[in-house]
Write a protein that holds these residues in place. Structure first.
Motif, PDB file in Angstrom:
ATOM      1  N   UNK A   1       0.838  -1.207   0.000  1.00  0.00           N
ATOM      2  CA  UNK A   1       0.000   0.000   0.000  1.00  0.00           C
ATOM      3  C   UNK A   1       0.870   1.253   0.000  1.00  0.00           C
ATOM      4  N   UNK A   2       1.935   1.231   0.760  1.00  0.00           N
ATOM      5  CA  UNK A   2       2.862   2.359   0.790  1.00  0.00           C
ATOM      6  C   UNK A   2       3.520   2.571  -0.577  1.00  0.00           C
ATOM      7  N   UNK A   3       3.823   1.497  -1.267  1.00  0.00           N
ATOM      8  CA  UNK A   3       4.403   1.608  -2.611  1.00  0.00           C
ATOM      9  C   UNK A   3       3.439   2.293  -3.574  1.00  0.00           C
ATOM     10  N   UNK A   4       2.158   2.016  -3.427  1.00  0.00           N
ATOM     11  CA  UNK A   4       1.160   2.687  -4.268  1.00  0.00           C
ATOM     12  C   UNK A   4       1.179   4.191  -3.990  1.00  0.00           C
ATOM     13  N   UNK A   5       1.267   4.561  -2.714  1.00  0.00           N
ATOM     14  CA  UNK A   5       1.306   5.977  -2.364  1.00  0.00           C
ATOM     15  C   UNK A   5       2.540   6.680  -2.897  1.00  0.00           C
ATOM     16  N   UNK A   6       3.698   6.019  -2.839  1.00  0.00           N
ATOM     17  CA  UNK A   6       4.930   6.615  -3.350  1.00  0.00           C
ATOM     18  C   UNK A   6       4.879   6.715  -4.876  1.00  0.00           C
ATOM     19  N   UNK A   7       4.356   5.684  -5.512  1.00  0.00           N
ATOM     20  CA  UNK A   7       4.288   5.666  -6.974  1.00  0.00           C
ATOM     21  C   UNK A   7       3.348   6.755  -7.515  1.00  0.00           C
ATOM     22  N   UNK A   8       2.312   7.077  -6.760  1.00  0.00           N
ATOM     23  CA  UNK A   8       1.360   8.094  -7.219  1.00  0.00           C
ATOM     24  C   UNK A   8       1.994   9.472  -7.288  1.00  0.00           C
ATOM     25  N   UNK A   9       3.047   9.710  -6.501  1.00  0.00           N
ATOM     26  CA  UNK A   9       3.749  11.000  -6.469  1.00  0.00           C
ATOM     27  C   UNK A   9       2.788  12.151  -6.197  1.00  0.00           C
ATOM     28  N   UNK A  10       1.801  11.861  -5.371  1.00  0.00           N
ATOM     29  CA  UNK A  10       0.803  12.859  -4.987  1.00  0.00           C
ATOM     30  C   UNK A  10       0.729  12.846  -3.469  1.00  0.00           C
ATOM     31  N   UNK A  11       0.812  14.008  -2.863  1.00  0.00           N
ATOM     32  CA  UNK A  11       0.833  14.080  -1.404  1.00  0.00           C
ATOM     33  C   UNK A  11      -0.455  13.555  -0.777  1.00  0.00           C
ATOM     34  N   UNK A  12      -1.595  13.829  -1.405  1.00  0.00           N
ATOM     35  CA  UNK A  12      -2.871  13.352  -0.859  1.00  0.00           C
ATOM     36  C   UNK A  12      -2.942  11.832  -0.891  1.00  0.00           C
ATOM     37  N   UNK A  13      -2.511  11.223  -1.981  1.00  0.00           N
ATOM     38  CA  UNK A  13      -2.520   9.762  -2.093  1.00  0.00           C
ATOM     39  C   UNK A  13      -1.522   9.143  -1.128  1.00  0.00           C
ATOM     40  N   UNK A  14      -0.348   9.747  -1.007  1.00  0.00           N
ATOM     41  CA  UNK A  14       0.664   9.241  -0.081  1.00  0.00           C
ATOM     42  C   UNK A  14       0.174   9.328   1.360  1.00  0.00           C
ATOM     43  N   UNK A  15      -0.491  10.418   1.714  1.00  0.00           N
ATOM     44  CA  UNK A  15      -0.983  10.540   3.087  1.00  0.00           C
ATOM     45  C   UNK A  15      -2.068   9.501   3.376  1.00  0.00           C
ATOM     46  N   UNK A  16      -2.926   9.213   2.416  1.00  0.00           N
ATOM     47  CA  UNK A  16      -3.936   8.153   2.605  1.00  0.00           C
ATOM     48  C   UNK A  16      -3.273   6.779   2.722  1.00  0.00           C
ATOM     49  N   UNK A  17      -2.243   6.565   1.918  1.00  0.00           N
ATOM     50  CA  UNK A  17      -1.524   5.288   1.984  1.00  0.00           C
ATOM     51  C   UNK A  17      -0.834   5.132   3.334  1.00  0.00           C
ATOM     52  N   UNK A  18      -0.241   6.207   3.842  1.00  0.00           N
ATOM     53  CA  UNK A  18       0.383   6.151   5.174  1.00  0.00           C
ATOM     54  C   UNK A  18      -0.652   5.901   6.266  1.00  0.00           C
ATOM     55  N   UNK A  19      -1.808   6.541   6.135  1.00  0.00           N
ATOM     56  CA  UNK A  19      -2.872   6.299   7.118  1.00  0.00           C
ATOM     57  C   UNK A  19      -3.330   4.842   7.078  1.00  0.00           C
ATOM     58  N   UNK A  20      -3.475   4.295   5.879  1.00  0.00           N
ATOM     59  CA  UNK A  20      -3.848   2.883   5.744  1.00  0.00           C
ATOM     60  C   UNK A  20      -2.782   1.962   6.287  1.00  0.00           C
ATOM     61  N   UNK A  21      -1.505   2.281   6.051  1.00  0.00           N
ATOM     62  CA  UNK A  21      -0.396   1.493   6.573  1.00  0.00           C
ATOM     63  C   UNK A  21      -0.434   1.447   8.100  1.00  0.00           C
ATOM     64  N   UNK A  22      -0.586   2.604   8.729  1.00  0.00           N
ATOM     65  CA  UNK A  22      -0.638   2.630  10.194  1.00  0.00           C
ATOM     66  C   UNK A  22      -1.895   1.957  10.732  1.00  0.00           C
TER      67      UNK A  22
END
Length: 125
Positions: free
Chosen positions: A53-74
């Protein structure tokens, strides 16, 4: 240049996440009883799916997507071990057996002590 860095970071996170997911799958198939299988699924599976999930957030290169991915990871990291513990405790209470290879049953010991204490309290009345 920055795209290459994002691609490499994403690739490394995907490989590590896939490795942990593979370890979880092998553990679920090879371990002897419910409790050890649940341990593999809750530990390695959680890390693997969280990293993917974190890889998806990093790959999107979008801060909003990355923050959602980090929230899902935690969320994965915080909830999966708790739910696995509660499921294992429920399985133990209904009598699901441990593997013959298991050498300790600390939950059985603690339940015996609690039962003794409650019977002592009833005797005092």
């Amino acid at each position: 240049m920055m795209e290459l860095v994002f691609a490499l970071v994403t690739a490394v996170i995907i490989v590590v996440g896939a490795f942990f997911s593979l370890v979880a799958a092998i553990g679920i198939n090879r371990l002897p009883d419910l409790y050890t299988r649940m341990h593999a699924a809750s530990k390695a599976g959680t890390i693997g799916s969280g990293l993917l999930l974190l890889a998806v957030g990093v790959h999107a290169a979008d801060l909003a997507t990355l923050s959602r991915a980090l929230a899902g990871f935690f969320f994965f990291i915080l909830t999966a071990p708790v739910s696995a513990h509660l499921l294992a405790k429920a399985a133990h209470q209904v009598g699901y057996p441990l593997a013959r290879l298991s050498t300790r049953d600390d939950l059985k010991k603690s339940q015996t002590v609690k039962a003794r204490k409650s019977s002592d309290k009833r005797d005092d009345k």
